[in-house]
Every structure is written in C-alpha cells, then in structure tokens.
Scaffold this motif. Structure first.
Motif, mmCIF file in Angstrom:
data_model
loop_
_atom_site.group_PDB
_atom_site.id
_atom_site.type_symbol
_atom_site.label_atom_id
_atom_site.label_comp_id
_atom_site.label_asym_id
_atom_site.label_seq_id
_atom_site.Cartn_x
_atom_site.Cartn_y
_atom_site.Cartn_z
ATOM 1 N N LEU A 9 1.052 3.747 8.856
ATOM 2 C CA LEU A 9 0.034 4.029 7.854
ATOM 3 C C LEU A 9 -0.344 5.499 7.956
ATOM 4 O O LEU A 9 -0.668 5.986 9.041
ATOM 5 C CB LEU A 9 -1.197 3.149 8.094
ATOM 6 C CG LEU A 9 -2.346 3.337 7.122
ATOM 7 C CD1 LEU A 9 -1.976 2.784 5.752
ATOM 8 C CD2 LEU A 9 -3.588 2.668 7.637
ATOM 9 N N ARG A 30 0.281 4.078 1.028
ATOM 10 C CA ARG A 30 0.107 4.901 2.235
ATOM 11 C C ARG A 30 0.982 4.428 3.388
ATOM 12 O O ARG A 30 1.102 5.121 4.387
ATOM 13 C CB ARG A 30 -1.362 4.882 2.675
ATOM 14 C CG ARG A 30 -2.310 5.438 1.619
ATOM 15 C CD ARG A 30 -3.739 5.232 2.017
ATOM 16 N NE ARG A 30 -4.049 3.816 2.058
ATOM 17 C CZ ARG A 30 -5.230 3.327 2.390
ATOM 18 N NH1 ARG A 30 -6.215 4.122 2.731
ATOM 19 N NH2 ARG A 30 -5.450 2.025 2.403
ATOM 20 N N MET A 31 1.591 3.265 3.252
ATOM 21 C CA MET A 31 2.421 2.688 4.307
ATOM 22 C C MET A 31 3.864 3.170 4.132
ATOM 23 O O MET A 31 4.433 3.051 3.052
ATOM 24 C CB MET A 31 2.359 1.161 4.232
ATOM 25 C CG MET A 31 2.990 0.461 5.394
ATOM 26 S SD MET A 31 1.987 0.445 6.869
ATOM 27 C CE MET A 31 0.737 -0.716 6.407
ATOM 28 N N ASP A 85 0.846 -1.185 0.000
ATOM 29 C CA ASP A 85 0.000 0.000 0.000
ATOM 30 C C ASP A 85 0.884 1.238 0.000
ATOM 31 O O ASP A 85 1.813 1.346 0.802
ATOM 32 C CB ASP A 85 -0.902 -0.021 1.244
ATOM 33 C CG ASP A 85 -2.072 0.932 1.122
ATOM 34 O OD1 ASP A 85 -1.844 2.101 0.755
ATOM 35 O OD2 ASP A 85 -3.203 0.509 1.386
ATOM 36 N N PHE A 97 -9.122 -0.469 6.389
ATOM 37 C CA PHE A 97 -7.801 -1.021 6.103
ATOM 38 C C PHE A 97 -7.484 -2.173 7.058
ATOM 39 O O PHE A 97 -7.025 -3.238 6.636
ATOM 40 C CB PHE A 97 -6.736 0.081 6.224
ATOM 41 C CG PHE A 97 -5.336 -0.391 5.952
ATOM 42 C CD1 PHE A 97 -4.892 -0.579 4.672
ATOM 43 C CD2 PHE A 97 -4.465 -0.655 6.999
ATOM 44 C CE1 PHE A 97 -3.605 -1.016 4.410
ATOM 45 C CE2 PHE A 97 -3.182 -1.102 6.759
ATOM 46 C CZ PHE A 97 -2.747 -1.270 5.458
#
Length: 143
Positions: free
Chosen positions: A75, A68-69, A66, A99
């Motif tokens: 996160l 966003r990580m 992901d 999530f």
C-alpha cells in the motif's frame, strides 16, 4: 521515523519497522518553499508480507480494489495536504490506520429475498397499463 507503533485497535498495532516513510518534494503551489523543502510523505506498508495483520484481515485488504495498492500487495499513501513534514506524516499514518480498520470487520452476508406477491401484481398491472397506452398510439387504431 517515529519509534512508537501505529495503534489500530487495542489488540492490533503495526510496529514502526513495517512502515517505510520517504520524504519527497510536494507538487503544486507553495512558492519558493516547495522547491527547497521535502515536506510530502510517501508511506509504504507491505500488506501481503506483514506479520502483524491477522490472516482474514490481510485477505480482505488485498481483495479491496484500491488504486493505492501495488501488484505485490504494498500500500502506497502519498500525503502532501499540509506544509510540514510532521503534519503530513500524521496524515499518512491516520490514512493507513483507516485503511486497515476498514478491513477489520467482515462484510455481512447478503440474504436473498423474493419480491412479494403484491409487488409482482403491481408491476404486472403497470406493464399492462403501459401496453394499453402504447397500443392506443398505433396507426391501426385510427383507421
């Protein structure tokens, strides 16, 4: 910061101390208000260091690719869909809950299968037909 924990399932809740929220100015259109009021929410949740998450869930969430990580396993969710802080905070917390809920169930193991005898024969028949068509196009056939 809300004092109530973020409830994911009846058995899993994230305490408010593990969620870091920061309010920033939203980008994009919005007139004069966008330059004065910090309505966008930047929510951070340390997946790698959270004691609330069970180990298998943590591993599945960290294994997700992901964007966003961060590299440290944090996160980062940016919420700026709405014009108020409260709605953006709710949106960010709901996205965090989604999530985490996505990592709760283990993926099913794939069972390897073989093609059926009939499908193999059909594939070979169509290959043979195509071969005949292409062989018929060659110049040696016309001489």
């Amino acid at each position: 910061m809300p004092a109530e924990p973020l409830q994911i399932t009846p058995h899993l809740a994230i305490p408010p101390g593990e969620i870091v929220e920061r309010f920033v100015r939203a980008s994009g259109a919005g007139g004069q208000n966008v330059n004065k009021v910090s309505t966008a929410v930047e929510l951070r949740f340390d997946v790698a260091g959270s004691p609330s998450l069970p180990e298998p869930v943590r591993e599945r969430l960290l294994a997700k690719r992901d964007r966003r990580m961060t590299g440290e396993g944090v996160l980062v969710i940016d919420a700026q869909r709405f014009r108020t802080q409260d709605r953006n905070r709710e949106d960010a917390r709901a996205r965090l809950a989604d999530f985490i809920a996505g990592g709760l169930s283990a993926p099913k193991r794939r069972i390897a299968t073989k093609p059926t005898r009939g499908s193999q024969l059909r594939r070979l028949d169509t290959k043979r037909e195509r071969s005949q068509v292409k062989r018929g196009r060659s110049s040696s056939h016309w001489e």
